[in-house]
Design an enzyme around this catalytic site. Structure first.
Site, PDB file in Angstrom:
ATOM      1  N   GLU A  64      -5.571   1.843  -1.486  1.00  0.00           N
ATOM      2  CA  GLU A  64      -6.633   1.153  -0.743  1.00  0.00           C
ATOM      3  C   GLU A  64      -7.158  -0.036  -1.562  1.00  0.00           C
ATOM      4  OE1 GLU A  64      -7.520   1.034   2.276  1.00  0.00           O
ATOM      5  OE2 GLU A  64      -9.359  -0.105   2.001  1.00  0.00           O
ATOM      6  N   TRP A  65      -6.270  -0.947  -1.906  1.00  0.00           N
ATOM      7  CA  TRP A  65      -6.629  -2.218  -2.555  1.00  0.00           C
ATOM      8  C   TRP A  65      -7.583  -2.019  -3.742  1.00  0.00           C
ATOM      9  CZ3 TRP A  65      -2.809  -4.926  -0.930  1.00  0.00           C
ATOM     10  CH2 TRP A  65      -2.363  -4.827   0.381  1.00  0.00           C
ATOM     11  N   HIS A  95       1.104  -9.278   4.739  1.00  0.00           N
ATOM     12  CA  HIS A  95      -0.036  -8.375   4.540  1.00  0.00           C
ATOM     13  C   HIS A  95      -0.394  -8.400   3.054  1.00  0.00           C
ATOM     14  CE1 HIS A  95      -2.232  -4.755   6.463  1.00  0.00           C
ATOM     15  NE2 HIS A  95      -2.821  -5.016   5.310  1.00  0.00           N
ATOM     16  N   TRP A 138      -5.051   3.370  11.677  1.00  0.00           N
ATOM     17  CA  TRP A 138      -4.909   3.149  10.238  1.00  0.00           C
ATOM     18  C   TRP A 138      -5.409   4.401   9.552  1.00  0.00           C
ATOM     19  CZ3 TRP A 138      -2.529  -0.568   7.436  1.00  0.00           C
ATOM     20  CH2 TRP A 138      -2.626  -0.427   6.041  1.00  0.00           C
ATOM     21  N   GLU A 178      -5.282  -2.001  13.891  1.00  0.00           N
ATOM     22  CA  GLU A 178      -5.842  -1.097  12.886  1.00  0.00           C
ATOM     23  C   GLU A 178      -7.178  -0.572  13.374  1.00  0.00           C
ATOM     24  OE1 GLU A 178      -6.300  -2.538   8.846  1.00  0.00           O
ATOM     25  OE2 GLU A 178      -4.341  -3.489   8.914  1.00  0.00           O
ATOM     26  N   TYR A 181     -13.100  -1.708  12.279  1.00  0.00           N
ATOM     27  CA  TYR A 181     -13.537  -0.514  11.556  1.00  0.00           C
ATOM     28  C   TYR A 181     -15.010  -0.180  11.771  1.00  0.00           C
ATOM     29  CZ  TYR A 181      -9.081  -0.449   9.170  1.00  0.00           C
ATOM     30  OH  TYR A 181      -7.740  -0.365   8.915  1.00  0.00           O
ATOM     31  N   GLN A 219       0.801  -1.223   0.000  1.00  0.00           N
ATOM     32  CA  GLN A 219       0.000   0.000   0.000  1.00  0.00           C
ATOM     33  C   GLN A 219       0.835   1.277   0.000  1.00  0.00           C
ATOM     34  OE1 GLN A 219      -2.662  -1.665   3.330  1.00  0.00           O
ATOM     35  NE2 GLN A 219      -4.094  -0.485   2.129  1.00  0.00           N
ATOM     36  N   ASN A 267      -1.997 -10.773   8.539  1.00  0.00           N
ATOM     37  CA  ASN A 267      -2.968  -9.704   8.675  1.00  0.00           C
ATOM     38  C   ASN A 267      -4.302 -10.135   8.092  1.00  0.00           C
ATOM     39  OD1 ASN A 267      -3.775  -6.783   9.027  1.00  0.00           O
ATOM     40  ND2 ASN A 267      -4.199  -7.078   6.851  1.00  0.00           N
ATOM     41  N   GLU A 268      -5.342 -10.098   8.902  1.00  0.00           N
ATOM     42  CA  GLU A 268      -6.716 -10.331   8.458  1.00  0.00           C
ATOM     43  C   GLU A 268      -6.898 -11.617   7.659  1.00  0.00           C
ATOM     44  OE1 GLU A 268      -8.464  -6.807   6.825  1.00  0.00           O
ATOM     45  OE2 GLU A 268      -8.097  -5.695   8.661  1.00  0.00           O
TER      46      GLU A 268
HETATM   47  C1  GCO Z   1      -6.858  -4.293   6.192  1.00  0.00           C
HETATM   48  C2  GCO Z   1      -6.094  -3.697   5.709  1.00  0.00           C
HETATM   49  C3  GCO Z   1      -5.734  -2.357   5.351  1.00  0.00           C
HETATM   50  C4  GCO Z   1      -6.830  -1.550   4.734  1.00  0.00           C
HETATM   51  C5  GCO Z   1      -7.720  -0.971   5.781  1.00  0.00           C
HETATM   52  C6  GCO Z   1      -8.814  -0.114   5.242  1.00  0.00           C
HETATM   53  O1  GCO Z   1      -5.942  -4.922   6.933  1.00  0.00           O
HETATM   54  O2  GCO Z   1      -8.002  -4.400   5.803  1.00  0.00           O
HETATM   55  O3  GCO Z   1      -5.053  -4.091   6.548  1.00  0.00           O
HETATM   56  O4  GCO Z   1      -4.738  -2.704   4.471  1.00  0.00           O
HETATM   57  O5  GCO Z   1      -6.298  -0.555   3.978  1.00  0.00           O
HETATM   58  O6  GCO Z   1      -8.320  -1.998   6.498  1.00  0.00           O
HETATM   59  O7  GCO Z   1      -9.658  -0.867   4.423  1.00  0.00           O
END
Ligand code: GCO
Length: 448
Positions: free
Chosen positions: A405-406, A121, A398, A352, A296, A20, A165-166
Site C-alpha cells: 500500500e505505497w 499505475h 480494490w 477501484e 474511497y 503493488q 491511474n489517478e
Molecule cells: C490508487 C491506488 C491503489 C491504492 C488504493 C488504496 O489508485 O490509489 O490505485 O493503488 O492502493 O487506492 O489506497
C-alpha cells in the site's frame, strides 16, 4: 431484507497494480522505477517496506487467477510495469517483459476473465525521472512509444484500456504534497507533471485511433467528493476547489479542451502557471470511450488559509473510519456520479472501491465484516446510480488481495484475499465469499 438486482451484462471485477503485487523486481530484465528508489529512501515508506517481493504475483499469477475464478469475477483490472517493457524508459524493448504479460493475459482469457489494462499505475522508469520526469516532454514521447508497443502487442486480446491511474496522485500527491514517489514538494512541478501526463494521454489516444487498436480507451481519475462544513460561500468554494483539482483539472481538458478557469486563476495567485504549448489542448481533447472512477471516501471541508495551496481543510466529523483513517461515506459516490453528468452520460466503470480493514487470521479465518459492510453500502449506491439512468457498467473491487500500500507499506490491507507476507500464503477472507455470492446471484442482498 432488500434485494438489489444488477443488469445482466454488468461487469464484476477486482483491481490491482504491478508494483503493488508483482515483486520479482530484479527479474525478467526489469528496469528500476521511481518506486524502487522512493521505497529505499529513508523515512518515505512505513517500515522501509518495498515492492521487491510484494505478493510475488510475477511467479504466482496462476494461483491468483485460480482465486479469481473461484471468486467468479468476469473482469480483472491490472497494470503493466513500464520498466519491464522498456527498462530504461525509452531505449530497447525487453521481450521477456512482453512475454510475461502475454502469458498472464492468455491465462486470464483461458479462465474466461476479461482483462482491463492500465498502462501507467505509477512505476515510472527512474531514468526518465532523473531527466525531469513528466515535466519533460522526453517522458511524454517515451510514454507514447511505450503505449504503442503495448497497443500493437495486445490489440485483439484487450478490449478495455486505461492510460493513467489517478492523475491527481501522480501530479499533486507525488509532486506537491511529496507523499508518493518521486516525493517533490512544489506546486509548479505538480502542475507541469499534470500537464505532461495529459499531453501523454492525448497522444496515446491518438495513436490508439491511428493504429486501429481493438476496444475502448479512457483514463481513471480518483474522486474527492467534498461538502461544506457550513453554509458560508467560502466553505463551498473550498469544496469546489478540492473536487475540481482531483477530477475537473483532468476531465475539463479532455472533454472541453480547457482547464477550469477558476483554478487556473487560483494557482496564478500562488505563482504557478500551466506550461501549455501550441496544439496541446487539441491533443488532450482527443475523444475517449470510457471513464474509470476510483472512489474511497468523501470529505466535509471548510475554508482555511493555512490548509495548503487549496486552503481547503477536511474536518473530522466523527464518522466511522476504515483502518487507514478514511471516513466510510458512500453518498459521495452517488453525488459525484451525478456531478459527472456535466460531461454527458459517458460510459463509466468503477475501477477501484474498497476498504482498508486490517483484520488478521483467527483460527484459519478472517472475519472482515466491516469490509463487507463497506461494500454493501457502496454497491447499494451503485444500484441507485444505475437506476437513475447513468451508464455505470462495471465494478472493480480494490483489491483482489492484500498488497503493497505505497507509503503505508504492507501494514494497510485492502484485499478480499489475505496475504501472509512472510510465507506468501493466500487465504480468502469472509468478504471474498460474500462478494462471490453477490456475483453469482447478480444481486445484492442488504442485511437489515
Ligand atoms: C490508487 C491506488 C491503489 C491504492 C488504493 C488504496 O489508485 O490509489 O490505485 O493503488 O492502493 O487506492 O489506497
Amino acid at each position: 431484507m432488500t434485494i438489489f438486482q444488477f443488469p445482466q451484462d454488468f461487469r464484476w471485477g477486482t483491481a490491482t497494480a504491478s508494483y503493488q503485487i508483482e515483486g520479482a523486481a530484479q527479474e525478467g530484465g526489469r528496469g528500476v522505477s521511481i518506486w524502487d528508489t522512493f521505497a529505499r529512501t529513508p523515512g518515505k515508506v512505513f517500515n522501509g517496506d518495498n515492492g521487491d517481493v510484494a505478493c510475488d504475483s510475477y511467479h504466482r499469477y496462476e494461483e491468483d487467477i485460480a482465486l479469481m475464478k473461484k471468486l467468479g469475477i468476469n473482469t480483472y483490472r491490472f497494470s503493466i510495469a513500464w520498466p519491464r517493457i522498456i527498462p530504461d524508459g525509452d531505449g530497447e524493448i525487453n521481450r521477456e517483459g512482453l512475454d510475461f504479460y502475454h502469458r498472464f493475459v492468455d491465462a486470464l482469457l483461458d479462465a474466461g476473465i476479461e482483462p482491463f489494462l492500465t498502462l501507467y499505475h505509477w512505476d515510472l522508469p527512474q531514468t526518465l525521472e532523473d531527466d525531469g520526469g513528466w515535466g519533460n516532454r522526453r517522458t511524454v514521447d517515451a510514454f507514447v512509444k511505450y503505449a504503442e508497443v503495448i497497443f500493437k502487442e495486445f490489440s485483439g486480446k484487450i478490449n478495455f484500456w486505461l492510460t493513467f491511474n489517478e492523475p491527481w496522485c501522480i501530479a499533486f500527491l507525488s509532486n506537491m504534497l511529496g507523499i508518493h514517489a518521486p516525493g517533490n514538494k512544489d506546486v509548479q512541478t505538480a502542475i507541469n507533471v499534470a500537464h505532461g501526463l495529459l499531453v501523454a494521454h492525448g497522444k496515446a489516444v491518438q495513436s490508439f485511433r491511428r493504429m486501429g487498436i481493438t476496444g475502448q480507451i479512457g483514463i481513471a481519475p480518483n474522486v474527492c467528493w467534498a461538502e461544506p462544513y457550513s453554509k458560508s460561500a467560502e466553505d463551498q468554494a473550498a469544496c469546489d476547489r478540492s473536487i475540481a483539482l482531483n477530477t475537473d483539472w483532468f476531465l475539463d481538458p479532455i472533454y472541453k479542451g480547457s482547464y477550469p478557469q477558476f483554478l487556473v486563476d487560483w494557482f496564478a495567485e500562488a505563482g504557478a502557471t500551466v506550461p501549455i504549448q501550441d496544439g496541446d489542448m487539441e491533443i488532450i481533447s482527443e475523444p475517449i470511450d470510457l471513464l474509470g472512477i476510483n472512489y474511497y471516501t468523501m470529505g466535509i471541508n471548510r475554508h482555511n488559509p493555512d490548509a495548503g495551496v487549496l486552503q481547503s481543510e477536511e474536518m473530522n466529523m466523527g464518522l466511522i473510519k476504515t483502518d487507514i483513517g478514511w471516513p466510510v461515506e458512500s453518498r459521495g459516490l452517488y453525488e459525484f456520479m451525478h456531478y459527472l453528468q456535466k460531461y454527458g452520460n459517458v460510459d463509466v466503470y468503477i475501477t477501484e472501491n474498497g476498504a482498508c480493514i486490517n483484520d488478521d487470521l483467527e483460527n484459519g479465518k478472517i472475519n472482515d465484516d466491516r469490509r463487507i459492510s463497506y461494500y454493501e453500502q457502496h454497491l447499494a449506491q451503485i444500484h441507485r446510480i444505475i437506476n437513475d439512468g447513468i451508464n455505470l457498467k462495471g465494478y472493480m473491487a480494490w483489491s483482489l488481495m492484500d498488497n503493497y500500500e505505497w507509503a503505508e507499506g504492507y501494514r494497510m490491507r485492502f484485499g478480499l484475499v489475505h496475504v501472509d507476507f512472510r510465507s506468501l500464503v493466500r487465504t480468502p477472507k469472509e468478504s471474498f465469499y460474500w462478494y462471490q455470492s453477490v456475483i453469482k446471484n447478480n444481486w445484492l442482498e442488504i442485511r437489515n
